[in-house]
Motif scaffolding. Sequence first.
Motif, PDB file in Angstrom:
ATOM      1  N   TYR A 480     -12.578-103.740 -52.002  1.00  0.00           N
ATOM      2  CA  TYR A 480     -13.323-102.551 -51.672  1.00  0.00           C
ATOM      3  C   TYR A 480     -13.096-101.287 -52.643  1.00  0.00           C
ATOM      4  O   TYR A 480     -14.199-100.692 -52.991  1.00  0.00           O
ATOM      5  N   GLN A 481     -11.952-101.145 -52.831  1.00  0.00           N
ATOM      6  CA  GLN A 481     -11.774 -99.916 -53.477  1.00  0.00           C
ATOM      7  C   GLN A 481     -12.026-100.266 -55.050  1.00  0.00           C
ATOM      8  O   GLN A 481     -12.394 -99.327 -55.835  1.00  0.00           O
ATOM      9  N   SER A 482     -11.983-101.376 -55.671  1.00  0.00           N
ATOM     10  CA  SER A 482     -12.401-101.876 -56.908  1.00  0.00           C
ATOM     11  C   SER A 482     -14.016-101.757 -57.091  1.00  0.00           C
ATOM     12  O   SER A 482     -14.394-101.360 -58.226  1.00  0.00           O
ATOM     13  N   LYS A 483     -14.800-101.506 -55.866  1.00  0.00           N
ATOM     14  CA  LYS A 483     -16.023-101.380 -56.150  1.00  0.00           C
ATOM     15  C   LYS A 483     -16.516 -99.827 -56.135  1.00  0.00           C
ATOM     16  O   LYS A 483     -17.873 -99.665 -56.168  1.00  0.00           O
ATOM     17  N   GLN A 484     -15.496 -99.056 -55.648  1.00  0.00           N
ATOM     18  CA  GLN A 484     -16.094 -97.372 -55.545  1.00  0.00           C
ATOM     19  C   GLN A 484     -17.007 -96.948 -56.893  1.00  0.00           C
ATOM     20  O   GLN A 484     -16.298 -97.140 -57.658  1.00  0.00           O
ATOM     21  N   GLY A 485     -17.725 -96.211 -56.309  1.00  0.00           N
ATOM     22  CA  GLY A 485     -18.695 -95.720 -57.559  1.00  0.00           C
ATOM     23  C   GLY A 485     -19.793 -96.500 -58.189  1.00  0.00           C
ATOM     24  O   GLY A 485     -20.532 -96.177 -59.086  1.00  0.00           O
ATOM     25  N   GLN A 486     -19.909 -97.801 -57.638  1.00  0.00           N
ATOM     26  CA  GLN A 486     -20.862 -98.822 -58.421  1.00  0.00           C
ATOM     27  C   GLN A 486     -22.037 -98.706 -57.373  1.00  0.00           C
ATOM     28  O   GLN A 486     -22.053 -98.604 -56.202  1.00  0.00           O
ATOM     29  N   ASP A 487     -23.060 -98.969 -57.843  1.00  0.00           N
ATOM     30  CA  ASP A 487     -24.226 -99.075 -57.325  1.00  0.00           C
ATOM     31  C   ASP A 487     -24.636-100.615 -56.756  1.00  0.00           C
ATOM     32  O   ASP A 487     -25.638-101.244 -57.337  1.00  0.00           O
ATOM     33  N   VAL A 488     -23.915-100.765 -55.698  1.00  0.00           N
ATOM     34  CA  VAL A 488     -23.902-102.383 -55.254  1.00  0.00           C
ATOM     35  C   VAL A 488     -23.914-102.137 -53.657  1.00  0.00           C
ATOM     36  O   VAL A 488     -23.417-101.121 -53.074  1.00  0.00           O
ATOM     37  N   TYR A 489     -24.042-103.398 -53.020  1.00  0.00           N
ATOM     38  CA  TYR A 489     -23.872-103.624 -51.773  1.00  0.00           C
ATOM     39  C   TYR A 489     -22.484-104.233 -51.497  1.00  0.00           C
ATOM     40  O   TYR A 489     -22.208-105.245 -52.060  1.00  0.00           O
ATOM     41  N   VAL A 490     -21.629-103.779 -50.578  1.00  0.00           N
ATOM     42  CA  VAL A 490     -20.317-104.651 -50.385  1.00  0.00           C
ATOM     43  C   VAL A 490     -20.086-104.843 -48.663  1.00  0.00           C
ATOM     44  O   VAL A 490     -20.079-103.573 -48.311  1.00  0.00           O
ATOM     45  N   GLU A 491     -20.486-105.789 -48.311  1.00  0.00           N
ATOM     46  CA  GLU A 491     -20.361-105.725 -46.753  1.00  0.00           C
ATOM     47  C   GLU A 491     -19.483-107.170 -46.320  1.00  0.00           C
ATOM     48  O   GLU A 491     -19.297-108.125 -47.110  1.00  0.00           O
ATOM     49  N   PRO A 492     -18.758-107.148 -45.122  1.00  0.00           N
ATOM     50  CA  PRO A 492     -18.270-108.243 -44.496  1.00  0.00           C
ATOM     51  C   PRO A 492     -19.338-109.038 -43.930  1.00  0.00           C
ATOM     52  O   PRO A 492     -20.356-108.536 -43.312  1.00  0.00           O
ATOM     53  N   ILE A 493     -19.007-110.640 -43.701  1.00  0.00           N
ATOM     54  CA  ILE A 493     -19.984-111.330 -43.158  1.00  0.00           C
ATOM     55  C   ILE A 493     -19.259-112.312 -42.080  1.00  0.00           C
ATOM     56  O   ILE A 493     -17.801-112.856 -42.424  1.00  0.00           O
ATOM     57  N   GLY A 494     -19.707-112.585 -41.217  1.00  0.00           N
ATOM     58  CA  GLY A 494     -18.796-113.411 -40.119  1.00  0.00           C
ATOM     59  C   GLY A 494     -17.915-112.656 -39.407  1.00  0.00           C
ATOM     60  O   GLY A 494     -17.310-113.423 -38.498  1.00  0.00           O
ATOM     61  N   TYR A 495     -17.667-111.145 -39.557  1.00  0.00           N
ATOM     62  CA  TYR A 495     -16.535-110.716 -38.624  1.00  0.00           C
ATOM     63  C   TYR A 495     -17.067-109.110 -38.606  1.00  0.00           C
ATOM     64  O   TYR A 495     -17.751-108.720 -39.742  1.00  0.00           O
ATOM     65  N   LYS A 496     -16.601-108.498 -37.991  1.00  0.00           N
ATOM     66  CA  LYS A 496     -16.679-106.789 -37.797  1.00  0.00           C
ATOM     67  C   LYS A 496     -15.563-106.260 -38.463  1.00  0.00           C
ATOM     68  O   LYS A 496     -14.299-106.641 -38.282  1.00  0.00           O
ATOM     69  N   SER A 497     -16.227-105.240 -39.015  1.00  0.00           N
ATOM     70  CA  SER A 497     -14.985-104.130 -39.801  1.00  0.00           C
ATOM     71  C   SER A 497     -15.821-103.014 -40.149  1.00  0.00           C
ATOM     72  O   SER A 497     -16.815-102.808 -40.328  1.00  0.00           O
ATOM     73  N   TYR A 498     -14.771-101.936 -40.315  1.00  0.00           N
ATOM     74  CA  TYR A 498     -15.210-100.636 -40.649  1.00  0.00           C
ATOM     75  C   TYR A 498     -14.460-100.453 -42.220  1.00  0.00           C
ATOM     76  O   TYR A 498     -14.834 -99.326 -42.913  1.00  0.00           O
ATOM     77  N   ALA A 499     -13.802-101.363 -42.777  1.00  0.00           N
ATOM     78  CA  ALA A 499     -12.940-101.029 -43.852  1.00  0.00           C
ATOM     79  C   ALA A 499     -13.821-100.827 -44.931  1.00  0.00           C
ATOM     80  O   ALA A 499     -13.622 -99.807 -46.009  1.00  0.00           O
ATOM     81  N   GLN A 500     -15.140-101.412 -45.028  1.00  0.00           N
ATOM     82  CA  GLN A 500     -16.174-101.428 -46.219  1.00  0.00           C
ATOM     83  C   GLN A 500     -16.613 -99.898 -46.177  1.00  0.00           C
ATOM     84  O   GLN A 500     -17.009 -99.508 -47.243  1.00  0.00           O
ATOM     85  N   TYR A 501     -16.682 -99.163 -45.267  1.00  0.00           N
ATOM     86  CA  TYR A 501     -17.238 -98.012 -45.292  1.00  0.00           C
ATOM     87  C   TYR A 501     -16.338 -96.957 -45.917  1.00  0.00           C
ATOM     88  O   TYR A 501     -16.740 -96.109 -46.881  1.00  0.00           O
ATOM     89  N   PHE A 502     -15.088 -96.865 -45.303  1.00  0.00           N
ATOM     90  CA  PHE A 502     -13.996 -95.969 -46.031  1.00  0.00           C
ATOM     91  C   PHE A 502     -13.433 -96.278 -47.095  1.00  0.00           C
ATOM     92  O   PHE A 502     -13.477 -95.495 -48.126  1.00  0.00           O
ATOM     93  N   TYR A 503     -13.119 -97.368 -47.441  1.00  0.00           N
ATOM     94  CA  TYR A 503     -12.401 -97.903 -48.738  1.00  0.00           C
ATOM     95  C   TYR A 503     -13.695 -98.142 -49.769  1.00  0.00           C
ATOM     96  O   TYR A 503     -12.890 -98.032 -51.021  1.00  0.00           O
TER      97      TYR A 503
END
Length: 562
Positions: A480-503
């Motif tokens: 997630y941190q490696s994708k910061q600042g990029q105009d992309v979607y980064v999401e988990p699938i098959g499980y719940k998480s909040y990490a993608q929002y903060f990191y």
Amino acid sequence: MPRINPRYFPFLLIALGCFFFFPFLGRVHLFDWDEINFAESAREMIVSGNYARVQINFQPFWQKPPLFFWLQALAMHGFGINEYAARFPNAVIGVVTLVVLFFVGRRLHDARFGLLWALGYLGSITPHFYFKTAIIDPTFNFFIFAGVWFLYKAHLTPNPSPSRGEGSSKSSWASPLSFTRRGVGGEVLAGLFLGLAVLTKGPVGALLPGLTLGVVWAVNRFKPLLSWRALGLMLLVGLLVTTAWFGLEVVQNGPWFLVEFIKYQIVLFSTPDAGHAQPFYYHFVVVLLGAFPLSVLAIRYLTSIRSNKAEAPFLPWMVALFWVVMIIFSIVKTKIVHYSSLAWFPVSYMAAYHLHQVLTGRVMWHRWTTIGLLVVGGLLGIALTAAPLVGMNKDVLISYIKDPFAVANLQTNVVWHGWEWLIGGLWLVALIICVSRLRRQTYPAAVGLFLSTATMLFFFASTVVPNIEQIVQGTVIDFYQSKQGQDVYVEPIGYKSYAQYFYFQKKPPINPQTADENYLLNGPVDKPTFLIARINNADDFRKNPNLEVIKEENGFVFFKRK
């Protein structure tokens, strides 16, 4: 042990609190779910500029009121949007808690009691550890305890005569907890702190103290505890505090948010959340192990609801609070460790009271207490010693583990220095030495037990926990941190998480369709899309013709939309 003038005890506790709570707060990533969830709400307040409404993924989040997130956002303005800032409010509350416990204990009994109470809270496992987290409960629990204390003060006569209990201290300097002697009524302060509790976590902040008052009232054969004036004033102040946000929310946006908030509380009480359905006795085990050594020391007084009031007038209130918390959260279907964390306050009082009774010769030390401390502490010491050894020798254990996700997690590359097992091992030795001396050298042995536990937790949290966190979630957070600042979607699938929002540091505007997993998998996405699954449920996603695997690492499978 060296003698310290009691007038310096508060300064000693402030120094100990600062030493144990503030260093290394940002050394470990925030843990999913709760830590990241709460920190993300604070981050979104800053990013959106909307401090009036709690949000997750920039959508209304009705599960919690905003007070704790305001504190986190304030810290983030000072320290930046990071782990240290997210955990900073609880570290501050940790220091405040130690000082308040000392003053309350000194007011009730004497300075030595207050010191034992504060050191006991500092030197017990989960009470200590939670002050280093970004979870709401340490702050919430402090507000409730302060509210119950002033509720207790409000039921006393305006100028109680000194006894062996209340007001027995000989020191001439005043406690900051003695507001009721200087014109501020206990009922006003009770209303203030309980209102703050409600603004921190919701109606349960008023429910638990209210039930505690009801239990004490019933035990006293329904004799009046508060005048109608005092009760009304307390309720008025509490309502004024809570209306500062709840009322403003209704005026600005209508009742929808408040209705959803109430619905969520009902669902939480009546329906087990995914992965959090536990047996009825769950919280009793959690408190016994987590609040060690306080939990074992408190057992003797868990049923002392009818104590000698001249000697321990506050004890029935603490016993009542303990049972209210344990019963309510044992009934609640969703069971999480920190739900019963308010019980740590009454447990810590009863443990300090037990030690104080031994010190003053009122009770004899029982060998079963020694056995309990050695058995429970021994199990914990073995577990703490074994945790890094497991990490260092993971290849030996992998063949016995059936969960493929856990096996893959253990493949994570982390650095062990080889001495980490000594943290738990040396604490086990200190435990045996201190417990063996508690009967004859109660005061120095208790201080030694609490300080050795705090020291063990300090080193364990700063050396072992980072490796555990890296094994459990480090790989996906790094992505997630490696994708910061990029105009992309980064999401988990098959499980719940909040990490993608903060990191990922997600920013508005948000495409609402990204909340739909089917859209992410099969829809006409308008940006490069990266999706993360866990290895134990990734097979179906591998078959999807829209996805290609870009890497598979430490239990996580990373896909990209074609």
